[in-house]
Design an enzyme around this catalytic site. Structure first.
Site, PDB file in Angstrom:
ATOM      1  N   CYS A  65       0.867  -1.213   0.006  1.00 38.85           N
ATOM      2  CA  CYS A  65      -0.040  -0.127  -0.222  1.00 38.85           C
ATOM      3  C   CYS A  65       0.762   1.361  -0.025  1.00 38.85           C
ATOM      4  CB  CYS A  65      -1.124   0.072   1.284  1.00 38.85           C
ATOM      5  SG  CYS A  65      -2.081  -1.218   1.344  1.00 38.85           S
ATOM      6  N   ASP A  66       1.876   1.215   0.720  1.00 40.71           N
ATOM      7  CA  ASP A  66       2.967   2.399   0.962  1.00 40.71           C
ATOM      8  C   ASP A  66       3.425   2.374  -0.654  1.00 40.71           C
ATOM      9  OD1 ASP A  66       5.101   3.670   2.986  1.00 40.71           O
ATOM     10  OD2 ASP A  66       5.859   3.140   1.117  1.00 40.71           O
TER      11      ASP A  66
END
Length: 172
Positions: A65-66
């Site tokens: 996600c990062d």
């Protein structure tokens, strides 16, 4: 009761249930109500008339996600006229802290934590986890969906190039 779909995505190899309809290319983009980092309400209509990439992630505090949010932040610098929204169920305060620590300034992070309004409208709520499944939607200036990707395995990356190409095409 909202529609439930199975057999669409897995989380670490295990099948999960998605709540909400499948959004397809050509559909009218459903409206939604999420929260900005300052707790103000944001809807799809707030970016009306522009091309939007909506990047959906389970939580900004995880590696994929990062990386996904950083990638779209980098792409945003080259995509004039495109609004990039990252939506998760992370609390707005956590999103704000993460953006500050990560130097994210081109992508708007939005929280669906309160009502799951976005997740239910776009069919990405994971029933078993109360998280959003990884997905990318591109919406044109006329609120039509021109790209929709539900990533089959939540722990994997979306097809960034396909989303970016759909946004560029929508700008023409």
């Amino acid at each position: 009761m909202a529609q439930e779909r199975t057999g669409v995505v897995t989380f670490k190899g295990n099948p999960v249930t998605l709540i909400g309809p499948e959004i397809k290319v050509g559909d009218a983009a459903p409206n939604f109500k999420v929260l900005a980092n300052d707790l103000s309400e944001v809807t799809l209509d707030d970016t009306k008339g522009s091309v939007r990439i909506i990047s959906v992630v389970p939580s900004l505090d995880t590696g994929v996600c990062d990386a996904q949010t950083r990638r779209f932040n980098e792409e945003a610098a080259q995509l004039e006229g495109v609004n990039i929204l990252t939506i998760s169920v992370d609390l707005p305060f956590a999103q704000k802290r993460w953006c500050g620590a990560a130097g994210i300034d081109k992508v708007q992070t939005l929280s669906d934590h309160r009502d799951l309004s976005f997740g239910t409208a776009y069919g990405v709520v994971i029933k078993e986890l109360r998280l959003l499944a990884r997905a990318v939607f591109v919406i044109d200036q006329n609120d039509q969906v021109v790209h929709a990707e539900y990533v089959p395995e939540i722990a994997e990356h979306p097809n960034y190039e396909a989303a970016i190409e759909a946004a560029k095409k929508a700008l023409q």
